[in-house]
Design a protein around this motif. Structure first.
Motif, PDB file in Angstrom:
ATOM      1  N   VAL A  86      17.716  -2.750  13.595  1.00 30.31           N
ATOM      2  CA  VAL A  86      18.317  -2.249  12.353  1.00 30.31           C
ATOM      3  C   VAL A  86      17.587  -0.999  11.876  1.00 30.31           C
ATOM      4  CG1 VAL A  86      18.760  -2.792   9.926  1.00 30.31           C
ATOM      5  CG2 VAL A  86      19.086  -4.553  11.666  1.00 30.31           C
ATOM      6  N   HIS A  87      18.383   0.021  11.539  1.00 27.63           N
ATOM      7  CA  HIS A  87      17.825   1.250  10.977  1.00 27.63           C
ATOM      8  C   HIS A  87      18.572   1.710   9.729  1.00 27.63           C
ATOM      9  CE1 HIS A  87      16.153   1.875  15.212  1.00 27.63           C
ATOM     10  NE2 HIS A  87      15.163   1.567  14.423  1.00 27.63           N
ATOM     11  N   ASP A  88      19.432   0.845   9.181  1.00 23.56           N
ATOM     12  CA  ASP A  88      20.163   1.207   7.961  1.00 23.56           C
ATOM     13  C   ASP A  88      20.367  -0.043   7.115  1.00 23.56           C
ATOM     14  OD1 ASP A  88      23.164   0.183   8.297  1.00 23.56           O
ATOM     15  OD2 ASP A  88      22.463   0.901  10.255  1.00 23.56           O
ATOM     16  N   LEU A  89      20.642   0.158   5.836  1.00 21.29           N
ATOM     17  CA  LEU A  89      20.729  -0.932   4.871  1.00 21.29           C
ATOM     18  C   LEU A  89      21.947  -1.818   5.089  1.00 21.29           C
ATOM     19  CD1 LEU A  89      19.625   1.017   1.672  1.00 21.29           C
ATOM     20  CD2 LEU A  89      18.214  -0.101   3.409  1.00 21.29           C
ATOM     21  N   PHE A  90      23.091  -1.223   5.435  1.00 20.65           N
ATOM     22  CA  PHE A  90      24.297  -2.012   5.669  1.00 20.65           C
ATOM     23  C   PHE A  90      24.077  -3.010   6.811  1.00 20.65           C
ATOM     24  CE2 PHE A  90      28.189  -2.856   8.012  1.00 20.65           C
ATOM     25  CZ  PHE A  90      28.976  -3.415   7.009  1.00 20.65           C
ATOM     26  N   SER A  91      23.494  -2.546   7.907  1.00 19.18           N
ATOM     27  CA  SER A  91      23.259  -3.431   9.054  1.00 19.18           C
ATOM     28  C   SER A  91      22.259  -4.530   8.714  1.00 19.18           C
ATOM     29  CB  SER A  91      22.757  -2.621  10.249  1.00 19.18           C
ATOM     30  OG  SER A  91      23.730  -1.689  10.652  1.00 19.18           O
ATOM     31  N   ALA A  92      21.273  -4.216   7.879  1.00 20.14           N
ATOM     32  CA  ALA A  92      20.290  -5.222   7.475  1.00 20.14           C
ATOM     33  C   ALA A  92      20.980  -6.396   6.789  1.00 20.14           C
ATOM     34  CB  ALA A  92      19.246  -4.606   6.545  1.00 20.14           C
ATOM     35  N   LYS A  93      21.924  -6.095   5.931  1.00 21.73           N
ATOM     36  CA  LYS A  93      22.658  -7.144   5.215  1.00 21.73           C
ATOM     37  C   LYS A  93      23.645  -7.855   6.147  1.00 21.73           C
ATOM     38  CE  LYS A  93      25.297  -8.057   1.061  1.00 21.73           C
ATOM     39  NZ  LYS A  93      25.818  -7.567  -0.184  1.00 21.73           N
ATOM     40  N   ALA A  94      24.398  -7.095   6.900  1.00 17.92           N
ATOM     41  CA  ALA A  94      25.431  -7.677   7.763  1.00 17.92           C
ATOM     42  C   ALA A  94      24.843  -8.588   8.832  1.00 17.92           C
ATOM     43  CB  ALA A  94      26.261  -6.568   8.413  1.00 17.92           C
ATOM     44  N   THR A  95      23.703  -8.220   9.378  1.00 15.95           N
ATOM     45  CA  THR A  95      23.123  -9.011  10.456  1.00 15.95           C
ATOM     46  C   THR A  95      22.630 -10.374   9.970  1.00 15.95           C
ATOM     47  OG1 THR A  95      21.673  -8.906  12.377  1.00 15.95           O
ATOM     48  CG2 THR A  95      20.754  -8.100  10.333  1.00 15.95           C
ATOM     49  N   ARG A  96      22.301 -10.457   8.697  1.00 13.25           N
ATOM     50  CA  ARG A  96      21.944 -11.760   8.121  1.00 13.25           C
ATOM     51  C   ARG A  96      23.200 -12.537   7.744  1.00 13.25           C
ATOM     52  NH1 ARG A  96      19.371 -14.986   8.750  1.00 13.25           N
ATOM     53  NH2 ARG A  96      19.411 -15.802   6.631  1.00 13.25           N
ATOM     54  N   GLU A  97      24.148 -11.893   7.058  1.00 13.76           N
ATOM     55  CA  GLU A  97      25.357 -12.585   6.608  1.00 13.76           C
ATOM     56  C   GLU A  97      26.196 -13.101   7.765  1.00 13.76           C
ATOM     57  OE1 GLU A  97      27.402  -9.716   4.164  1.00 13.76           O
ATOM     58  OE2 GLU A  97      26.484 -10.501   2.334  1.00 13.76           O
TER      59      GLU A  97
END
Length: 153
Positions: A86-97
């Motif tokens: 992960v290198h961006d905020l959207f992916s950080a959230k999506a990868t957990r959700e």
């Protein structure tokens, strides 16, 4: 949460920046190294972090190398690990959700400390959605980890 963290020589500076940040969020850190700029092999740090997570001794893991690519490849070889680069905020959230990732990989040469800290904060605070479609997909991923039964001849 107990967070295992590891980095190679190309990620140890960022690791040393994010460790106090993670602790300031109230989490316990298990730091498996490295702490130098001398060349080391990223699998030697990915494996101990992933073993701690897979065994339940740590709740989550964070891996940092130059790009995060090598660490994520090594991490995803360990049964029970779902590592996302992960290198961006959207992916950080999506990868957990959506993916219920338990290990996060990042690249020190790709992102700065401020972005890394925000990625970590979001990743640690975002719950898995537990939606039926997401659970079904994760079950399919888990089946990939199972040994293939040999056909009897």
């Amino acid at each position: 949460m107990k967070i295992a963290i590891g980095a190679d020589h190309a990620g140890y500076v960022l690791k040393d920046v994010v460790v106090p940040f993670i602790e300031s969020l109230g989490h316990e850190i298990v730091d498996v190294g490295c702490d130098c700029s001398q060349s080391v092999d990223y699998p030697d740090y990915a494996l101990p972090v992933c073993d701690l997570v897979a065994s339940g001794e740590a709740d989550r893991g964070i891996l940092i190398c130059g790009t995060g690519i090598g660490m994520s490849i090594a991490a995803n070889k360990v049964k029970g690990i779902r590592c996302a680069l992960v290198h961006d905020l959207f992916s950080a959230k999506a990868t957990r959700e959506h993916n219920d990732t338990n290990v996060l990989a990042m690249g020190e040469r790709i992102i700065g400390p401020g972005v890394a800290q925000e990625i970590i904060r979001i990743w640690l605070e975002t719950p898995f959605s537990h939606g039926e479609r997401h659970l079904g997909r994760l079950n399919k991923v888990a089946q990939i980890e199972q040994p293939v039964a040999l056909k009897s001849e």
